[in-house]
Scaffold this active site. Sequence first.
Site, PDB file in Angstrom:
ATOM      1  N   SER A 124      36.682  39.035  46.202  1.00 26.19           N
ATOM      2  CA  SER A 124      36.407  39.960  45.101  1.00 26.19           C
ATOM      3  C   SER A 124      34.911  40.066  44.862  1.00 26.19           C
ATOM      4  O   SER A 124      34.153  39.101  45.084  1.00 26.19           O
ATOM      5  CB  SER A 124      37.083  39.410  43.833  1.00 26.19           C
ATOM      6  OG  SER A 124      36.589  40.060  42.691  1.00 26.19           O
ATOM      7  N   TYR A 148      39.121  32.157  37.618  1.00 28.14           N
ATOM      8  CA  TYR A 148      39.608  33.073  38.666  1.00 28.14           C
ATOM      9  C   TYR A 148      38.514  33.317  39.710  1.00 28.14           C
ATOM     10  O   TYR A 148      38.738  33.175  40.915  1.00 28.14           O
ATOM     11  CB  TYR A 148      40.053  34.403  38.052  1.00 28.14           C
ATOM     12  CG  TYR A 148      40.217  35.485  39.096  1.00 28.14           C
ATOM     13  CD1 TYR A 148      41.282  35.443  39.996  1.00 28.14           C
ATOM     14  CD2 TYR A 148      39.285  36.525  39.231  1.00 28.14           C
ATOM     15  CE1 TYR A 148      41.420  36.422  40.986  1.00 28.14           C
ATOM     16  CE2 TYR A 148      39.420  37.497  40.209  1.00 28.14           C
ATOM     17  CZ  TYR A 148      40.485  37.439  41.082  1.00 28.14           C
ATOM     18  OH  TYR A 148      40.612  38.397  42.066  1.00 28.14           O
ATOM     19  N   LYS A 152      38.047  32.305  43.975  1.00 30.97           N
ATOM     20  CA  LYS A 152      37.662  33.177  45.094  1.00 30.97           C
ATOM     21  C   LYS A 152      36.449  32.596  45.828  1.00 30.97           C
ATOM     22  O   LYS A 152      36.395  32.583  47.048  1.00 30.97           O
ATOM     23  CB  LYS A 152      37.348  34.594  44.594  1.00 30.97           C
ATOM     24  CG  LYS A 152      38.557  35.344  44.066  1.00 30.97           C
ATOM     25  CD  LYS A 152      39.554  35.660  45.167  1.00 30.97           C
ATOM     26  CE  LYS A 152      40.871  36.166  44.643  1.00 30.97           C
ATOM     27  NZ  LYS A 152      41.931  36.227  45.637  1.00 30.97           N
ATOM     28  N   PHE A 177      35.841  45.840  45.370  1.00 36.81           N
ATOM     29  CA  PHE A 177      35.281  46.266  44.096  1.00 36.81           C
ATOM     30  C   PHE A 177      36.477  46.630  43.198  1.00 36.81           C
ATOM     31  O   PHE A 177      37.351  45.806  43.022  1.00 36.81           O
ATOM     32  CB  PHE A 177      34.171  47.303  44.321  1.00 36.81           C
ATOM     33  CG  PHE A 177      32.905  46.557  44.730  1.00 36.81           C
ATOM     34  CD1 PHE A 177      32.822  45.957  45.992  1.00 36.81           C
ATOM     35  CD2 PHE A 177      31.861  46.348  43.847  1.00 36.81           C
ATOM     36  CE1 PHE A 177      31.706  45.171  46.344  1.00 36.81           C
ATOM     37  CE2 PHE A 177      30.742  45.586  44.195  1.00 36.81           C
ATOM     38  CZ  PHE A 177      30.670  44.998  45.445  1.00 36.81           C
ATOM     39  N   ASN A 197      45.164  44.629  31.602  1.00 38.80           N
ATOM     40  CA  ASN A 197      43.790  44.152  31.379  1.00 38.80           C
ATOM     41  C   ASN A 197      42.781  45.144  31.927  1.00 38.80           C
ATOM     42  O   ASN A 197      41.661  45.221  31.452  1.00 38.80           O
ATOM     43  CB  ASN A 197      43.555  42.826  32.130  1.00 38.80           C
ATOM     44  CG  ASN A 197      44.450  41.724  31.637  1.00 38.80           C
ATOM     45  OD1 ASN A 197      44.518  41.488  30.443  1.00 38.80           O
ATOM     46  ND2 ASN A 197      45.135  41.044  32.546  1.00 38.80           N
TER      47      ASN A 197
END
Length: 335
Positions: A124, A148, A152, A177, A197
């Site tokens: 990410s 989170y 990654k 992205f 969210n």
Amino acid sequence: MSLLITGGTGYIGSHTVVELLKQNQSVIIVDNLVNSSIKVLDRIQTITGKTVTFIKADICDAKAMDAIFNEHKISAVVHFAGLKAVGESNEIPLTYYHNNVSGTITLLQIMAKHHVKSLVFSSSATVYGEDNQSPLDESMPTSATNPYGMTKLMIENILFDLAKSDPQWSIVCLRYFNPIGAHESGLIGENPHGIPNNLLPYVAQVAIGRLEQLQVFGDDYDTHDGTGVRDYIHVVDLALGHVQALAKLPQLTGCHAINLGTGNGTSVLEIVEKFEEISGKHIAYTIVSRRAGDLASVYAKADLAKSLLNWQAQRDLHTMIADTWRWQSQNPKGY
Ligand code: NAD
Ligand code: UFG
């Protein structure tokens, strides 16, 4: 030989499975359905006319994963499985570290045991942290501001170390992205549980009447209209990025981090305006204070994907929003 797709019934995974089936690849999905619906499988079949093998299992379950590799000849793995809600990761960090990091280590151990050393991993843009200026390029320093994002970053680091230790591995970490949109059929799309969210599912649910109004998180950022700017990318373009990464893996030994973005930034208010224009619905919104952890402007430098993967995003913002709206209006309550 088959491709193993972890998290293949999820949002990005299901679109990638469709594109792989369209290329006549043999695909096996493993997913524990913690954040997806089994109905996705019928939809994939309707779109492609092809069936896909589905195994309900948890990537943390070494025995179950070992059985999959014993029963099937796997050539490469595309690893989408993971938990992805930033806010929730602050509340239950151990669950995130266990599921995402330990789960990935288990998967890698089983892959190594079965001599399957080709992997595409869902990373990410969050790994760029908050200290870099957009456009973000792959050589910039990485950091994380929440559990989170840290999962990654940890997984990327594990993958770099693994590739260094054994030259037989070919690994691509794709740094996404902001994926939006849906398949043009309107049969598969993003299906968040509870209140979304992310911006696009929220706006789509306001348009369909499930939510009353959007809260715009801040209009005092240093951007052209004061609202947050992001690099939105059509999920089918993203899926095609995985198809290209798999095709190039044999030439890409080692571990490579590659951005998948368009290189363009769009503000929250531009999204709202475009959504109103395309859907013909009024999107009520109110400006509220900034959301903790949000950055003003995040967009990619997208050149490396072009040179290494021969991939470039093709679909424009109009298509992204039209496809989001088709999915939402055909499936007002999701799957
Ligand atoms: P998603 O939640 O729709 O898909 C993830 C899938 O993984 C789900 O089907 C879920 O059931 C499955 N899963 C989770 N934990 C599992 C486990 N332990 N074992 C088996 N299956 C498991 O999410 P998505 O948007 O499709 O994202 C896919 C990947 O891309 C994730 O790793 C996510 O972190 C990453 N990513 C997503 C975005 C985004 O904005 N959607 C951005 C950057 C990176
Ligand atoms: N926004 C609103 N109102 C909302 C939701 C979002 O104004 O209800 C704004 C945000 O402030 C931001 C923009 O819309 O400016 C996009 O927000 P999203 O939540 O859709 O996306 P983010 O860029 O915040 O997060 C995404 C992924 C994360 C990932 C992060 C960094 O969802 O998983 O990008 O790459 F970590």
